[in-house]
Scaffold this motif. Structure first.
Motif, PDB file in Angstrom:
ATOM      1  N   ASP A   1       0.825  -1.209   0.000  1.00 33.55           N
ATOM      2  CA  ASP A   1       0.000   0.000   0.000  1.00 33.55           C
ATOM      3  C   ASP A   1       0.859   1.258   0.000  1.00 33.55           C
ATOM      4  N   GLU A   2       1.983   1.229   0.728  1.00 30.47           N
ATOM      5  CA  GLU A   2       2.798   2.430   0.882  1.00 30.47           C
ATOM      6  C   GLU A   2       3.993   2.475  -0.075  1.00 30.47           C
ATOM      7  N   VAL A   3       3.957   1.666  -1.129  1.00 28.95           N
ATOM      8  CA  VAL A   3       5.037   1.722  -2.108  1.00 28.95           C
ATOM      9  C   VAL A   3       5.108   3.116  -2.719  1.00 28.95           C
ATOM     10  N   CYS A   4       6.309   3.593  -2.969  1.00 31.76           N
ATOM     11  CA  CYS A   4       6.485   4.930  -3.541  1.00 31.76           C
ATOM     12  C   CYS A   4       7.776   4.940  -4.353  1.00 31.76           C
ATOM     13  N   GLN A   5       7.896   5.941  -5.176  1.00 31.14           N
ATOM     14  CA  GLN A   5       9.052   6.032  -6.068  1.00 31.14           C
ATOM     15  C   GLN A   5      10.366   6.025  -5.297  1.00 31.14           C
ATOM     16  N   GLU A   6      10.441   6.814  -4.214  1.00 32.70           N
ATOM     17  CA  GLU A   6      11.707   6.956  -3.488  1.00 32.70           C
ATOM     18  C   GLU A   6      12.175   5.659  -2.847  1.00 32.70           C
ATOM     19  N   GLN A   7      11.258   4.720  -2.614  1.00 30.89           N
ATOM     20  CA  GLN A   7      11.619   3.453  -2.000  1.00 30.89           C
ATOM     21  C   GLN A   7      11.954   2.371  -3.028  1.00 30.89           C
ATOM     22  N   LEU A   8      11.852   2.682  -4.303  1.00 32.76           N
ATOM     23  CA  LEU A   8      12.206   1.718  -5.330  1.00 32.76           C
ATOM     24  C   LEU A   8      13.731   1.646  -5.477  1.00 32.76           C
ATOM     25  N   HIS A   9      14.247   0.434  -5.561  1.00 34.51           N
ATOM     26  CA  HIS A   9      15.684   0.261  -5.750  1.00 34.51           C
ATOM     27  C   HIS A   9      16.116   0.828  -7.100  1.00 34.51           C
ATOM     28  N   ALA A  10      15.309   0.586  -8.137  1.00 36.48           N
ATOM     29  CA  ALA A  10      15.652   1.078  -9.478  1.00 36.48           C
ATOM     30  C   ALA A  10      15.778   2.596  -9.494  1.00 36.48           C
ATOM     31  N   PHE A  11      14.949   3.284  -8.725  1.00 31.38           N
ATOM     32  CA  PHE A  11      15.032   4.739  -8.644  1.00 31.38           C
ATOM     33  C   PHE A  11      16.224   5.170  -7.801  1.00 31.38           C
ATOM     34  N   ALA A  12      16.389   4.532  -6.639  1.00 30.76           N
ATOM     35  CA  ALA A  12      17.406   4.980  -5.682  1.00 30.76           C
ATOM     36  C   ALA A  12      18.811   4.858  -6.240  1.00 30.76           C
ATOM     37  N   VAL A  13      19.105   3.773  -6.961  1.00 30.85           N
ATOM     38  CA  VAL A  13      20.467   3.613  -7.481  1.00 30.85           C
ATOM     39  C   VAL A  13      20.762   4.618  -8.589  1.00 30.85           C
TER      40      VAL A  13
ATOM     41  N   ALA B   1      22.307   5.980   8.231  1.00 36.31           N
ATOM     42  CA  ALA B   1      21.362   5.098   7.544  1.00 36.31           C
ATOM     43  C   ALA B   1      20.084   5.880   7.284  1.00 36.31           C
ATOM     44  N   VAL B   2      19.781   6.119   6.012  1.00 38.91           N
ATOM     45  CA  VAL B   2      18.685   7.004   5.621  1.00 38.91           C
ATOM     46  C   VAL B   2      17.528   6.204   5.029  1.00 38.91           C
ATOM     47  N   SER B   3      16.309   6.573   5.426  1.00 39.40           N
ATOM     48  CA  SER B   3      15.105   6.006   4.818  1.00 39.40           C
ATOM     49  C   SER B   3      14.179   7.158   4.445  1.00 39.40           C
ATOM     50  N   LYS B   4      13.931   7.318   3.155  1.00 36.61           N
ATOM     51  CA  LYS B   4      13.038   8.369   2.691  1.00 36.61           C
ATOM     52  C   LYS B   4      11.679   7.782   2.346  1.00 36.61           C
ATOM     53  N   TRP B   5      10.650   8.268   3.019  1.00 37.99           N
ATOM     54  CA  TRP B   5       9.264   7.798   2.904  1.00 37.99           C
ATOM     55  C   TRP B   5       9.095   6.376   3.462  1.00 37.99           C
ATOM     56  N   GLY B   6      10.020   5.938   4.293  1.00 41.24           N
ATOM     57  CA  GLY B   6       9.902   4.615   4.888  1.00 41.24           C
ATOM     58  C   GLY B   6       9.897   4.736   6.413  1.00 41.24           C
TER      59      GLY B   6
END
Length: 393
Positions: free
Chosen positions: A47-59, A97-102
């Motif tokens: 439910d809370e999936v978002c762009q910033e938490q995607l590995h493909a986006f983050a790398v 250790a950073v978590s954005k939108w998590g």
């Protein structure tokens, strides 16, 4: 912000007692770090999936940090996750250790959702702060309610408020209305412009990823024309469009007399769809193409996704964007701020080194923005970008 020794000396057990006093009993969660590919496949249904938490986006966006996709399990069932980005500090003084939108919940409707979120916080503290001696920095997303429960729970565990976005408000549309109720909820002026746009001979179309180059051309021409500094993550779009259908952003265009005059990229997975990028040409403003496009995006998201909300993002201080987005949010949506970054460390030195690094970064970003404003007055928030009140861009 100074931090007292008392706040920093809170043990994990003390923090647990604070949260229990607020009515939440937390389960102990198992953690599992997985590959980037497995991570993106797994969180596609969150439910809370978002762009910033995607590995493909983050790398693509933050290539110099270590990415650790961490899943949380309860009795063997995946219940949440957090993409952690581990950033080394200068002079080998430690790591953040950073978590954005998590951390993200898989199922927001679970009756134990708050307790699971608290359990994820505990697990992050145990691993990154207690075991590794790192500072944890979490940026929760804007809530759709006046009280941001995620930020409150972080505070209960001893997290301290850090950096705040300069313009934190997020404009969020309620997607679960029929056409009549949605139109009625719009601001009167916004509805007026929408009515005008619908008489301008415009057409709306969904486009597949094979037409991304067409959007690239429109977007590049717009940024060149308006001469504003683009601080976005647009370079990551190609990586996002290579994902499978569940996570891939949707591409939309508006035409007038056969010519594309406006386009948008929308992240549509999960409970909250997000406006990523928009672009227009010179014809869009008099045609009110932005109103027409967003109205039809709202209807498309309602009919083709499970999202309950459509996050339009912020304004970067531009008054035209505020008026445009506020009018679209209307009576049924919400305008709520992104909370401050929440920082935690189990020992004082890790906290001081981490916050000092963030303070230096924030000062550098402010200087870059100031220089960009001097070089190009059109980027200053006191002025409205041409067409901003129309397009939301």
């Amino acid at each position: 912000m100074s931090v007292t020794a008392d706040r920093l000396s809170h043990s994990q057990a003390d923090a647990r007692d604070l949260v229990r006093a607020n009515g939440a009993a937390r389960p102990v969660l198992e953690t599992r770090v997985v590959s980037g590919q497995e991570w993106d496949q797994t969180i596609a249904d969150f439910d809370e999936v978002c762009q910033e938490q995607l590995h493909a986006f983050a790398v693509a966006r933050w290539p110099s940090v270590k990415h650790e996709p961490m899943l949380f399990l309860l009795n063997g069932e995946i219940v949440g996750g957090s993409l952690m980005m581990v950033q080394p500090l200068p002079l080998r003084l430690g790591h953040i250790a950073v978590s954005k939108w998590g951390p993200m919940l898989k199922d927001l409707a679970r009756p134990d959702a708050d307790a699971l979120h608290a359990g994820m916080i505990e697990a992050l503290i145990a691993d990154y702060a207690d075991k590794r001696g790192q500072m944890i920095s979490v940026l929760p997303c804007a809530s759709t309610t006046p009280i941001n429960g995620a930020f409150q729970r972080l505070e209960a565990y001893g997290f301290q408020a850090g950096s705040q976005l300069m313009f934190p408000n997020r404009y969020i549309v309620n997607l679960r209305l029929d056409d009549a109720a949605q139109r009625k909820s719009l601001n009167q002026k916004w509805r007026y412009h929408l009515n005008k746009s619908e008489k301008s001979g415009l057409s709306f179309e969904w486009a597949g990823p094979e037409r991304l180059a067409e959007f690239d051309t429109l977007y590049t021409a717009m940024t060149d024309r308006k001469q504003f500094s683009d601080h976005s993550a647009y370079d990551s779009v190609a990586s996002l469009m290579a994902l499978d259908e569940k996570l891939r952003p949707e591409l939309f265009f508006v035409r007038h007399e056969g010519v594309v005059v406006a386009g948008a990229l929308i992240f549509k997975a999960g409970d909250r769809a997000v406006y990523l990028y928009g672009a227009t040409n010179d014809q869009a403003l008099p045609l009110r193409a932005g109103y027409f496009m967003h109205w039809n995006i709202i209807r498309w998201l309602r009919d083709n996704t499970r999202a309950r909300w459509y996050d339009l993002g912020g304004t970067d201080g531009f008054q035209g964007l505020h008026q445009f987005k506020k009018g679209m949010v209307g009576d049924a949506g919400v305008i709520e701020p992104v909370p401050p970054v929440a920082n935690y460390a189990s020992n004082r030195l890790a906290y001081l080194f981490g916050t000092a690094a963030f303070a230096a970064r924030d000062a550098l970003h402010s200087m870059h923005r100031m220089i960009a404003g001097w070089r190009n007055p059109k980027t200053r928030p006191t002025q409205v970008r041409p067409g901003a009140d129309e397009t939301g861009q």
